[in-house]
Design a protein around this motif. Structure first.
Motif, PDB file in Angstrom:
ATOM      1  N   LYS A 195     -66.400 -44.859  35.285  1.00 18.90           N
ATOM      2  CA  LYS A 195     -66.266 -46.302  35.097  1.00 18.90           C
ATOM      3  C   LYS A 195     -67.039 -46.772  33.873  1.00 18.90           C
ATOM      4  CE  LYS A 195     -65.025 -47.672  39.758  1.00 18.90           C
ATOM      5  NZ  LYS A 195     -64.777 -46.334  40.296  1.00 18.90           N
ATOM      6  N   MET A 196     -67.545 -45.810  33.100  1.00 14.94           N
ATOM      7  CA  MET A 196     -68.229 -46.169  31.868  1.00 14.94           C
ATOM      8  C   MET A 196     -67.225 -46.670  30.836  1.00 14.94           C
ATOM      9  SD  MET A 196     -71.172 -43.265  31.412  1.00 14.94           S
ATOM     10  CE  MET A 196     -72.143 -44.317  30.323  1.00 14.94           C
ATOM     11  N   ILE A 197     -67.645 -47.666  30.064  1.00 19.35           N
ATOM     12  CA  ILE A 197     -66.821 -48.249  29.016  1.00 19.35           C
ATOM     13  C   ILE A 197     -67.340 -47.740  27.668  1.00 19.35           C
ATOM     14  CG2 ILE A 197     -66.044 -50.386  27.937  1.00 19.35           C
ATOM     15  CD1 ILE A 197     -66.698 -51.782  30.622  1.00 19.35           C
ATOM     16  N   PRO A 198     -66.497 -47.053  26.881  1.00 27.45           N
ATOM     17  CA  PRO A 198     -66.961 -46.557  25.585  1.00 27.45           C
ATOM     18  C   PRO A 198     -67.633 -47.662  24.768  1.00 27.45           C
ATOM     19  CG  PRO A 198     -64.786 -45.688  26.067  1.00 27.45           C
ATOM     20  CD  PRO A 198     -65.095 -46.699  27.152  1.00 27.45           C
ATOM     21  N   ILE A 199     -68.648 -47.288  24.022  1.00 22.09           N
ATOM     22  CA  ILE A 199     -69.466 -48.144  23.165  1.00 22.09           C
ATOM     23  C   ILE A 199     -70.414 -49.008  24.013  1.00 22.09           C
ATOM     24  CG2 ILE A 199     -69.551 -49.820  21.290  1.00 22.09           C
ATOM     25  CD1 ILE A 199     -68.228 -47.118  20.596  1.00 22.09           C
ATOM     26  N   LEU A 200     -69.872 -49.885  24.850  1.00 19.02           N
ATOM     27  CA  LEU A 200     -70.719 -50.785  25.641  1.00 19.02           C
ATOM     28  C   LEU A 200     -71.610 -50.010  26.597  1.00 19.02           C
ATOM     29  CD1 LEU A 200     -71.466 -53.704  26.416  1.00 19.02           C
ATOM     30  CD2 LEU A 200     -69.594 -53.642  28.086  1.00 19.02           C
ATOM     31  N   SER A 201     -71.034 -49.096  27.350  1.00 21.16           N
ATOM     32  CA  SER A 201     -71.829 -48.311  28.297  1.00 21.16           C
ATOM     33  C   SER A 201     -72.735 -47.319  27.576  1.00 21.16           C
ATOM     34  CB  SER A 201     -70.906 -47.575  29.276  1.00 21.16           C
ATOM     35  OG  SER A 201     -70.180 -48.492  30.074  1.00 21.16           O
ATOM     36  N   TRP A 202     -72.255 -46.788  26.441  1.00 19.88           N
ATOM     37  CA  TRP A 202     -73.108 -45.879  25.679  1.00 19.88           C
ATOM     38  C   TRP A 202     -74.378 -46.587  25.222  1.00 19.88           C
ATOM     39  CZ3 TRP A 202     -68.807 -43.632  21.999  1.00 19.88           C
ATOM     40  CH2 TRP A 202     -67.890 -42.917  22.769  1.00 19.88           C
ATOM     41  N   TRP A 203     -74.231 -47.832  24.765  1.00 17.96           N
ATOM     42  CA  TRP A 203     -75.409 -48.581  24.351  1.00 17.96           C
ATOM     43  C   TRP A 203     -76.329 -48.823  25.538  1.00 17.96           C
ATOM     44  CZ3 TRP A 203     -78.934 -49.348  21.186  1.00 17.96           C
ATOM     45  CH2 TRP A 203     -79.729 -50.487  21.177  1.00 17.96           C
ATOM     46  N   SER A 204     -75.773 -49.031  26.720  1.00 16.67           N
ATOM     47  CA  SER A 204     -76.595 -49.244  27.914  1.00 16.67           C
ATOM     48  C   SER A 204     -77.498 -48.061  28.209  1.00 16.67           C
ATOM     49  CB  SER A 204     -75.698 -49.517  29.136  1.00 16.67           C
ATOM     50  OG  SER A 204     -75.055 -50.765  29.030  1.00 16.67           O
ATOM     51  N   ILE A 205     -77.021 -46.838  27.952  1.00 15.33           N
ATOM     52  CA  ILE A 205     -77.857 -45.666  28.232  1.00 15.33           C
ATOM     53  C   ILE A 205     -78.761 -45.303  27.057  1.00 15.33           C
ATOM     54  CG2 ILE A 205     -76.276 -44.729  29.950  1.00 15.33           C
ATOM     55  CD1 ILE A 205     -75.374 -42.678  27.851  1.00 15.33           C
ATOM     56  N   LEU A 206     -78.424 -45.822  25.865  1.00 16.84           N
ATOM     57  CA  LEU A 206     -79.260 -45.533  24.694  1.00 16.84           C
ATOM     58  C   LEU A 206     -80.373 -46.554  24.495  1.00 16.84           C
ATOM     59  CD1 LEU A 206     -76.766 -44.333  21.939  1.00 16.84           C
ATOM     60  CD2 LEU A 206     -78.760 -43.069  22.766  1.00 16.84           C
ATOM     61  N   LYS A 207     -80.100 -47.821  24.818  1.00 18.47           N
ATOM     62  CA  LYS A 207     -81.057 -48.856  24.453  1.00 18.47           C
ATOM     63  C   LYS A 207     -82.420 -48.725  25.116  1.00 18.47           C
ATOM     64  CE  LYS A 207     -79.411 -52.555  27.582  1.00 18.47           C
ATOM     65  NZ  LYS A 207     -78.712 -53.854  27.619  1.00 18.47           N
ATOM     66  N   PRO A 208     -82.542 -48.181  26.358  1.00 22.29           N
ATOM     67  CA  PRO A 208     -83.903 -48.021  26.893  1.00 22.29           C
ATOM     68  C   PRO A 208     -84.787 -47.139  26.015  1.00 22.29           C
ATOM     69  CG  PRO A 208     -82.290 -47.764  28.637  1.00 22.29           C
ATOM     70  CD  PRO A 208     -81.521 -47.791  27.350  1.00 22.29           C
ATOM     71  N   LEU A 209     -84.183 -46.148  25.358  1.00 24.32           N
ATOM     72  CA  LEU A 209     -84.972 -45.263  24.502  1.00 24.32           C
ATOM     73  C   LEU A 209     -85.559 -46.029  23.323  1.00 24.32           C
ATOM     74  CD1 LEU A 209     -82.580 -42.163  24.394  1.00 24.32           C
ATOM     75  CD2 LEU A 209     -84.109 -42.933  26.224  1.00 24.32           C
ATOM     76  N   PHE A 210     -84.759 -46.913  22.726  1.00 28.11           N
ATOM     77  CA  PHE A 210     -85.231 -47.709  21.593  1.00 28.11           C
ATOM     78  C   PHE A 210     -86.185 -48.811  22.056  1.00 28.11           C
ATOM     79  CE2 PHE A 210     -81.331 -45.757  20.069  1.00 28.11           C
ATOM     80  CZ  PHE A 210     -81.693 -45.338  18.806  1.00 28.11           C
ATOM     81  N   TYR A 211     -85.840 -49.480  23.145  1.00 28.34           N
ATOM     82  CA  TYR A 211     -86.697 -50.552  23.653  1.00 28.34           C
ATOM     83  C   TYR A 211     -88.087 -50.028  24.013  1.00 28.34           C
ATOM     84  CZ  TYR A 211     -82.792 -53.882  24.203  1.00 28.34           C
ATOM     85  OH  TYR A 211     -81.750 -54.743  23.994  1.00 28.34           O
ATOM     86  N   LEU A 212     -88.132 -48.890  24.692  1.00 25.69           N
ATOM     87  CA  LEU A 212     -89.415 -48.352  25.138  1.00 25.69           C
ATOM     88  C   LEU A 212     -90.187 -47.717  23.986  1.00 25.69           C
ATOM     89  CD1 LEU A 212     -88.119 -46.853  28.488  1.00 25.69           C
ATOM     90  CD2 LEU A 212     -89.655 -48.803  28.263  1.00 25.69           C
ATOM     91  N   ARG A 213     -89.477 -47.047  23.113  1.00 25.64           N
ATOM     92  CA  ARG A 213     -90.120 -46.433  21.953  1.00 25.64           C
ATOM     93  C   ARG A 213     -90.760 -47.480  21.045  1.00 25.64           C
ATOM     94  NH1 ARG A 213     -91.944 -41.485  19.733  1.00 25.64           N
ATOM     95  NH2 ARG A 213     -91.761 -41.633  17.466  1.00 25.64           N
ATOM     96  N   LEU A 214     -90.062 -48.625  20.871  1.00 25.54           N
ATOM     97  CA  LEU A 214     -90.548 -49.687  19.995  1.00 25.54           C
ATOM     98  C   LEU A 214     -91.455 -50.677  20.695  1.00 25.54           C
ATOM     99  CD1 LEU A 214     -87.216 -50.382  18.049  1.00 25.54           C
ATOM    100  CD2 LEU A 214     -89.212 -49.084  17.243  1.00 25.54           C
ATOM    101  N   GLY A 215     -91.642 -50.520  22.003  1.00 24.55           N
ATOM    102  CA  GLY A 215     -92.502 -51.414  22.757  1.00 24.55           C
ATOM    103  C   GLY A 215     -91.882 -52.762  23.042  1.00 24.55           C
ATOM    104  N   ILE A 216     -90.544 -52.869  22.911  1.00 29.67           N
ATOM    105  CA  ILE A 216     -89.863 -54.143  23.173  1.00 29.67           C
ATOM    106  C   ILE A 216     -89.845 -54.429  24.675  1.00 29.67           C
ATOM    107  CG2 ILE A 216     -87.630 -55.340  23.010  1.00 29.67           C
ATOM    108  CD1 ILE A 216     -87.106 -53.658  20.459  1.00 29.67           C
ATOM    109  N   LYS A 217     -89.706 -53.377  25.467  1.00 30.97           N
ATOM    110  CA  LYS A 217     -89.720 -53.495  26.927  1.00 30.97           C
ATOM    111  C   LYS A 217     -90.760 -52.548  27.504  1.00 30.97           C
ATOM    112  CE  LYS A 217     -86.020 -56.239  27.346  1.00 30.97           C
ATOM    113  NZ  LYS A 217     -86.033 -57.589  27.965  1.00 30.97           N
ATOM    114  N   LYS A 218     -91.179 -52.857  28.731  1.00 28.23           N
ATOM    115  CA  LYS A 218     -92.139 -52.010  29.424  1.00 28.23           C
ATOM    116  C   LYS A 218     -91.589 -51.501  30.758  1.00 28.23           C
ATOM    117  CE  LYS A 218     -96.220 -54.218  27.411  1.00 28.23           C
ATOM    118  NZ  LYS A 218     -97.512 -54.895  27.689  1.00 28.23           N
TER     119      LYS A 218
END
Length: 245
Positions: free
Chosen positions: A222-245
């Protein structure tokens, strides 16, 4: 002392596959001590009624009143497990991609080796274990662990595989905050994995299979190309950059 184990598939509109998921688990003799809770993420296709028909077979369920996302479903499963005194939770797919006979492979390192999270990997030293995976999924499931490994300095092979076991005691750590709205869809799983690794908990991967059912049974994801891919990638960037905890 034998640990108390809860196996949790999360399902949304899986009436064509979930029956087989339940049958395979109940027929498996590999994990007879585990309880079984299905988190129904607001299904409206008859999945709810099918689950209810299995209640006399020891199948428990919790239903969201409306669809909230797989991350919210996993959070519900973890909350149930913690509240009811379980020691280990096993997360698996509700669409028949995972083999319940392999649950002991995930549990053994936690029970015998005191690991905190054991991640299933279809790419760990094996070939051809992913079933008929579409090309774009092969690309995405290879890209994510590469980025994850680059950001954490830890060599990982299959960070998008939802088949994993977790020692529930880690959620007493206030640095792991599951109750964030941005974790409702595909973000929660990489978030937990990131926290476990970066906070120094004991982690390992073990080989598991991942089979993609035929598309005529309701599709393989049920994953949607691009949109769902960003959903699984963005935690890596958010946490790495300290945007989210």
């Amino acid at each position: 002392m034998t640990p108390k184990i809860l196996v949790v598939p999360v399902a949304f509109n899986e009436k064509f596959k979930l029956g087989n998921v339940i049958d395979r688990f109940l027929k498996s003799r590999m994990c007879p001590q585990a309880d079984y809770l299905i988190v129904d993420d607001g299904s409206d296709d008859g999945t709810t009624e099918m689950i209810a028909s299995c209640s006399d077979r020891g199948v428990m369920s919790v239903k969201h009143p409306q669809r909230r996302g797989v991350g919210a479903g996993i959070r519900t499963g973890i909350g149930y497990a913690v509240t009811h005194g379980y020691d280990i939770i096993v997360i698996m797919a509700g669409n028949d991609k995972d083999n319940p006979e392999e649950i002991p492979q995930l549990l053994e390192p936690i029970i015998r080796g005191n690991y905190d999270l054991v991640q299933g990997s279809r790419y760990l030293g094996k070939i051809g274990s992913g079933g008929q995976m579409p090309f774009y999924r092969k690309f995405a499931t290879r890209l994510h662990p590469w980025v994850f490994s680059l950001f954490t300095g830890r060599n990982l092979t299959d960070t998008t595989n939802g088949f994993r076991a977790i020692r529930l005691g880690i959620f007493k750590d206030e640095r792991i905050n599951l109750n964030q709205d941005w974790l409702d869809t595909y973000e929660l799983e990489p978030y937990i994995l990131w926290k476990v690794i970066t906070l120094g908990y004991k982690f390992k991967e073990v080989f598991v299979t991942k089979i993609y059912p035929p598309k005529n049974l309701g599709g393989y994801t049920k994953m949607i190309p691009i949109l769902s891919w960003w959903s699984i990638l963005k935690p890596l960037f958010y946490l790495r950059l300290g945007i989210k905890k």
